[in-house]
Write an enzyme that holds these catalytic residues in place. Structure first.
Site, short mmCIF file in Angstrom:
data_model
loop_
_atom_site.label_atom_id
_atom_site.label_comp_id
_atom_site.label_asym_id
_atom_site.label_seq_id
_atom_site.Cartn_x
_atom_site.Cartn_y
_atom_site.Cartn_z
N HIS A 16 0.83 -1.21 0.00
CA HIS A 16 0.00 0.00 0.00
C HIS A 16 0.87 1.26 0.00
O HIS A 16 0.69 2.15 -0.83
CB HIS A 16 -0.91 -0.02 1.24
CG HIS A 16 -1.79 1.18 1.37
ND1 HIS A 16 -3.07 1.20 0.87
CD2 HIS A 16 -1.60 2.38 1.98
CE1 HIS A 16 -3.62 2.38 1.14
NE2 HIS A 16 -2.74 3.11 1.82
N GLU A 17 1.83 1.33 0.93
CA GLU A 17 2.68 2.52 1.01
C GLU A 17 3.61 2.61 -0.20
O GLU A 17 3.90 3.72 -0.67
CB GLU A 17 3.47 2.54 2.32
CG GLU A 17 2.61 2.68 3.57
CD GLU A 17 1.68 3.90 3.60
OE1 GLU A 17 1.99 4.94 3.01
OE2 GLU A 17 0.61 3.79 4.25
N HIS A 51 1.70 4.37 -2.75
CA HIS A 51 1.68 5.83 -2.51
C HIS A 51 2.99 6.47 -2.94
O HIS A 51 2.99 7.53 -3.57
CB HIS A 51 1.43 6.13 -1.04
CG HIS A 51 0.01 6.01 -0.60
ND1 HIS A 51 -1.07 6.44 -1.35
CD2 HIS A 51 -0.52 5.49 0.55
CE1 HIS A 51 -2.19 6.21 -0.69
NE2 HIS A 51 -1.89 5.62 0.46
N HIS A 70 -5.56 6.59 -2.79
CA HIS A 70 -6.45 5.54 -2.30
C HIS A 70 -7.42 5.14 -3.40
O HIS A 70 -7.81 5.97 -4.23
CB HIS A 70 -7.20 6.00 -1.05
CG HIS A 70 -6.32 6.06 0.15
ND1 HIS A 70 -6.30 7.13 1.00
CD2 HIS A 70 -5.41 5.18 0.64
CE1 HIS A 70 -5.42 6.90 1.96
NE2 HIS A 70 -4.87 5.72 1.76
N CYS A 71 -7.78 3.88 -3.42
CA CYS A 71 -8.63 3.31 -4.47
C CYS A 71 -9.93 2.81 -3.84
O CYS A 71 -9.92 2.29 -2.73
CB CYS A 71 -7.88 2.15 -5.13
SG CYS A 71 -8.79 1.30 -6.42
N CYS A 126 -8.80 -3.95 -3.38
CA CYS A 126 -7.51 -3.41 -3.83
C CYS A 126 -6.65 -3.06 -2.62
O CYS A 126 -7.14 -2.52 -1.63
CB CYS A 126 -7.72 -2.18 -4.71
SG CYS A 126 -6.16 -1.45 -5.30
N CYS A 160 -5.42 -3.57 -7.77
CA CYS A 160 -6.50 -3.89 -8.71
C CYS A 160 -5.99 -3.63 -10.14
O CYS A 160 -4.87 -3.15 -10.33
CB CYS A 160 -7.73 -3.03 -8.41
SG CYS A 160 -7.51 -1.27 -8.76
N CYS A 187 -5.03 0.13 -10.73
CA CYS A 187 -3.80 0.52 -10.05
C CYS A 187 -2.58 -0.16 -10.68
O CYS A 187 -1.52 0.45 -10.83
CB CYS A 187 -3.89 0.22 -8.56
SG CYS A 187 -5.06 1.31 -7.69
#
Length: 180
Positions: A128-129, A132, A138-139, A144, A163, A166
């Site tokens: 996740h990070e 970023h 954010h999705c 995701c 996803c 992304c």
């Protein structure tokens, strides 16, 4: 694109391997630095909250690490927050990110330790990070890894994968940077 993972605490090799495998599956190059200093700045610790101010920690770490990576992600066995939130699992500023591991452990919630669940959570939050640091927001796509997580249960609901949308953005960014 090159990512550096910096461990500021002991992390089981199996967790590091899972992080590398997951990020590498997107064509990202991942290096690991086991930092021997293993500390966070006491000036960033909030004694009333018993947590680290994530923005102050990242400011400190950004001043100490001058590497040529597209993304630098720190792992800290601590608890962190930003103003306006009780806690954060992680924070990204520019191409630097930190993940606070305490709230990803079952023990934090007075439950039985579960290394496999902890590993899954860490991989999700690192991914996740990393997203970023590479420019993803954010999705809203269900499952995701870029979904916002307000609780550890939210972390558990999402996948460790980007996803389709992304993934497309990451692949296009990678192609763009290769042409530069």
């Amino acid at each position: 694109m090159k990512i550096l993972i910096v461990t500021l605490t002991y992390i089981e090799k199996s967790i590091i391997d899972e992080i590398v495998n997951n990020l590498s599956s997107y064509g990202l190059e991942v290096d690991i630095l086991f930092d021997s200093r293993k500390y966070l700045p006491i000036s960033a610790f909030n004694w009333e909250r018993l947590q680290y101010n994530a923005e102050k920690v990242l400011g400190f770490l950004k001043s100490k690490y001058d590497f040529s990576y597209d993304s630098i992600i720190f792992l800290a066995d601590s608890d962190g927050y930003i103003d306006g939130y009780n806690f954060v699992f992680g924070l990204t500023i520019d191409n630097f990110a930190i993940i606070f591991l305490n709230r990803l452990r079952e023990e934090f919630y007075n439950r039985k330790p579960d290394l496999e669940l902890f590993m899954k959570r860490v991989v999700k939050e690192v991914t996740h990070e990393a997203g970023h640091t590479l420019g993803l927001g954010h999705c809203n796509t269900i499952g995701c890894v870029m979904n916002f997580s307000n609780t550890v249960e939210d972390v558990d609901k999402k996948q460790a994968r980007f996803c389709k949308n992304c993934t497309y953005k990451i692949e296009n960014l990678s192609k763009y940077l290769q042409r530069k």
